[in-house]
Design a protein around this motif. Structure first.
Motif, short mmCIF file in Angstrom:
data_model
loop_
_atom_site.label_atom_id
_atom_site.label_comp_id
_atom_site.label_asym_id
_atom_site.label_seq_id
_atom_site.Cartn_x
_atom_site.Cartn_y
_atom_site.Cartn_z
N MET A 161 0.42 -1.24 0.46
CA MET A 161 -0.36 0.01 0.00
C MET A 161 0.90 1.68 -0.19
O MET A 161 0.48 2.31 -0.69
N ALA A 162 1.92 0.86 1.04
CA ALA A 162 3.02 2.69 0.98
C ALA A 162 3.42 2.58 -0.65
O ALA A 162 3.61 3.65 -1.20
N ALA A 163 3.64 1.41 -1.51
CA ALA A 163 4.37 1.14 -2.91
C ALA A 163 3.59 2.25 -3.25
O ALA A 163 3.95 3.14 -4.12
N ARG A 164 2.12 2.03 -3.21
CA ARG A 164 0.90 2.56 -4.49
C ARG A 164 1.18 3.67 -4.20
O ARG A 164 1.13 4.67 -5.03
N ALA A 165 1.08 3.94 -2.73
CA ALA A 165 0.82 5.46 -2.87
C ALA A 165 2.41 6.56 -2.66
O ALA A 165 1.81 7.99 -3.54
N LEU A 166 3.45 5.85 -2.99
CA LEU A 166 4.69 6.95 -3.15
C LEU A 166 4.72 7.07 -4.88
O LEU A 166 5.33 8.31 -5.04
N VAL A 167 4.18 5.76 -5.53
CA VAL A 167 3.86 6.12 -7.42
C VAL A 167 3.48 7.35 -7.40
O VAL A 167 3.25 7.73 -8.16
N SER B 167 5.97 11.62 -6.43
CA SER B 167 7.09 12.32 -5.81
C SER B 167 9.11 11.38 -5.91
O SER B 167 8.43 9.87 -5.76
N ALA B 168 9.79 11.78 -7.11
CA ALA B 168 10.95 11.43 -7.48
C ALA B 168 11.06 10.35 -6.17
O ALA B 168 11.82 9.91 -6.37
N LEU B 169 10.91 11.29 -5.30
CA LEU B 169 12.17 10.96 -4.16
C LEU B 169 11.61 9.32 -4.08
O LEU B 169 11.78 8.98 -3.34
N GLY B 170 10.52 9.43 -3.79
CA GLY B 170 9.45 8.01 -2.74
C GLY B 170 9.50 7.53 -4.63
O GLY B 170 9.88 6.61 -3.90
#
Length: 552
Positions: free
Chosen positions: A40-46, A50-53
């Motif tokens: 879930m965190a990975a999907r949210a970051l993509v 955010s390039a850093l995310g």
């Protein structure tokens, strides 16, 4: 509210927040032990942009689920910048993870960048880029193989664009540090008549062509093997292609070639195959048939037919297949049975009849009719009781054509001892055979009546068709009457005795002689004596029952 719902709501809030702290929490969530929270965190970051995310997602690619990794390909353009940053400016671990992401997510759009890196990198880094490139090409080939090349799909479009890219790069072959991966990629993704492939084979430098020949000779990738095999279907094949086909002996090439042989070769295939005197791995023997799956063995025979083998070499393959191959190989080889000595072919059939493989036994049953084995019909009858449905079916199919006309024809050439067995077989296959034989005895054509009568005697079926034979004693043709009179000598019944006694007054001397000889034959047995007495008693009874006017 469930725990998962609470976590999902929290992650959505963090995703929508512009706070660096929220991003930091999401990035930390990539390291927790719960795989659902990591995903879930990975999907949210993509999604956050955010390039850093996204860079952090790349760095943790190995702990994410396959579903999340696959979703990265749906947002490939957004992932491109952080991926390239990792590969160009990141440390060794970041670069490695970026390459792993490209490979795992099948990010084909990054192939041009990989090509650029391969051209400038060296050592382990170049090796890793090359491995990822070939892995992506392999996946593209696999996906493209499931589609028609003419379909305007994204996969086909990727392939066409990459072929143009590789062709442009290879046009500067002398400047490339690692051209082999590019050449192999072209051979995997293209057909022999594609423009880039033709240019490599026909118009490139000697060194470039040399590398093409090396790859075609050594690579065991299915795409390269198919390129080589498809080259045999073009009109003007390069002589080096034929030379390579004649040199390769690896099992991967053997199976790919055999698998590709069609039911009917094209004109170009026939022309190219007949230029080959043979193949270094293609020799008749048990080992050959053990190395080829049964379902492809018929294609081996078609390949043998296409190559420029001598007559005796072809026969060797057919005999080898009949002895050692599975059912598909035997079926194909049996089509050339006229080239094999009949006794040897019969030996192969007899051996196959004893096979524990029902399919091979069934094949042997189907081939019995093509032999001159004296007991072939006995073999067929025995198989009617087989426990294998396929063997039963083949036996019924073969015996279905064994009718009265066939039996009559067989009687004219068979040994006398076969007669009773033939009758047993005929009656087992067709319970109405006696009626069919009786109808044949009444045929208006004299020759057919005579042949049927002789067949009835040969098979010992006189007793089954006695009434029809008695009718023939009144035939207008004396030859027929005489033949039937001779046959009835083995039927000691009162009706026969009475009919033969009537023939003692026949207008033909030869008929009278035959009738007298048959009567003597009948009276020589106790059964015949009893039949004669019964015939006399029947005659007296008939006389006594006649009206007085008739007696006068």
């Amino acid at each position: 509210m469930s725990e998962n719902s609470t976590v999902e709501k929290t992650i959505r809030v963090l995703e929508q927040s512009k706070s660096p702290a929220a991003q930091a929490v999401l990035m930390h969530a990539l390291t927790v032990n719960d795989p659902q929270i990591r995903d879930m965190a990975a999907r949210a970051l993509v999604r956050s942009g955010s390039a850093l995310g996204k860079t952090e997602v790349i760095r943790h690619i190995d702990v994410l689920s396959p579903d999340v990794v696959e979703e990265l390909s749906e947002d490939e353009k957004a992932m491109s910048f952080p991926l390239r940053q990792c590969m160009e400016h990141g440390d060794h671990e970041s670069s490695r993870k970026a390459l792993e992401t490209i490979e795992s997510a099948h990010l084909y759009g990054e192939i041009p960048f990989l090509v650029k890196l391969i051209a400038t990198a060296s050592g382990e880094r170049a090796d890793q880029c090359e491995q990822v490139l070939l892995a992506l090409i392999d996946k593209l080939y696999e996906q493209r193989s499931k589609q028609k090349a003419s379909e305007p799909t994204s996969i086909n479009q990727h392939c066409e664009e990459l072929l143009q890219l590789f062709g442009l790069e290879l046009s500067q072959f002398e400047k490339l540090k690692r051209p082999r991966a590019l050449i192999e990629s072209v051979l995997i993704l293209s057909d022999p008549e594609d423009g880039v492939a033709r240019q490599l084979i026909r118009e490139s430098s000697t060194d470039c062509q040399g590398m093409v020949w090396d790859i075609l000779l050594e690579s065991r990738h299915d795409g390269v093997l198919m390129f080589l095999i498809k080259s045999l279907n073009i009109k003007y094949v390069h002589p080096r292609i034929l030379e390579i086909v004649a040199r390769r002996r690896d099992i991967e090439f053997q199976l790919a070639l055999v698998r590709s042989i069609p039911e009917r070769l094209s004109v170009n295939q026939e022309r190219n195959f007949c230029q080959l005197q043979g193949l270094p791995w293609l020799f008749p023997g048990e080992r050959l048939w053990q190395s080829i799956p049964d379902q492809w063995q018929g294609r081996v025979i078609r390949l043998v037919d296409a190559l420029a083998f001598r007559h005796d070499q072809r026969v060797g393959f057919y005999e080898s297949a009949l002895e050692h191959a599975g059912v598909h190989g035997k079926v194909a080889a049996a089509q050339h049975r006229t080239m094999i000595r009949p006794q040897l072919f019969e030996q192969f059939v007899l051996e196959a009849l004893e096979s524990e493989d029902p399919a091979i036994e069934g094949w042997a049953v189907s081939e019995l009719r093509n032999t001159e084995l004296p007991d072939k019909y006995r073999f067929l009858v025995n198989r009617l009781d087989s426990g294998c449905p396929e063997v039963q079916r083949q036996a019924r199919e073969a015996l279905g054509r064994f009718d009265v006309p066939t039996a009559i024809l067989f009687c004219e050439t068979a040994r006398p001892s076969v007669g009773p067995k033939l009758a047993e077989l005929l009656l087992k296959i067709n319970p109405d055979a006696s009626q069919d034989l009786a109808r044949e005895l009444a045929n208006p054509v004299r020759t057919r009546r005579l042949r049927a009568a002789k067949a009835a005697a040969f098979m010992g079926m006189e007793g089954n068709v006695t009434e029809a034979l008695l009718e023939m004693l009144f035939d207008s043709d004396s030859i027929v009457r005489r033949a039937v009179a001779e046959i009835l000598g083995s039927v000691p019944t009162p009706a026969v005795v009475g009919a033969l006694e009537t023939l003692l007054e026949d207008s033909s001397p030869r008929v009278r002689e035959a009738a007298e000889a048959s009567l003597q034959q009948i009276l020589a047995t106790d059964e015949g004596q009893a039949a004669s007495e019964a015939a006399k008693a029947q005659a007296k009874l008939e006389m006594a029952n006649q009206p007085e006017g008739d007696l006068l």
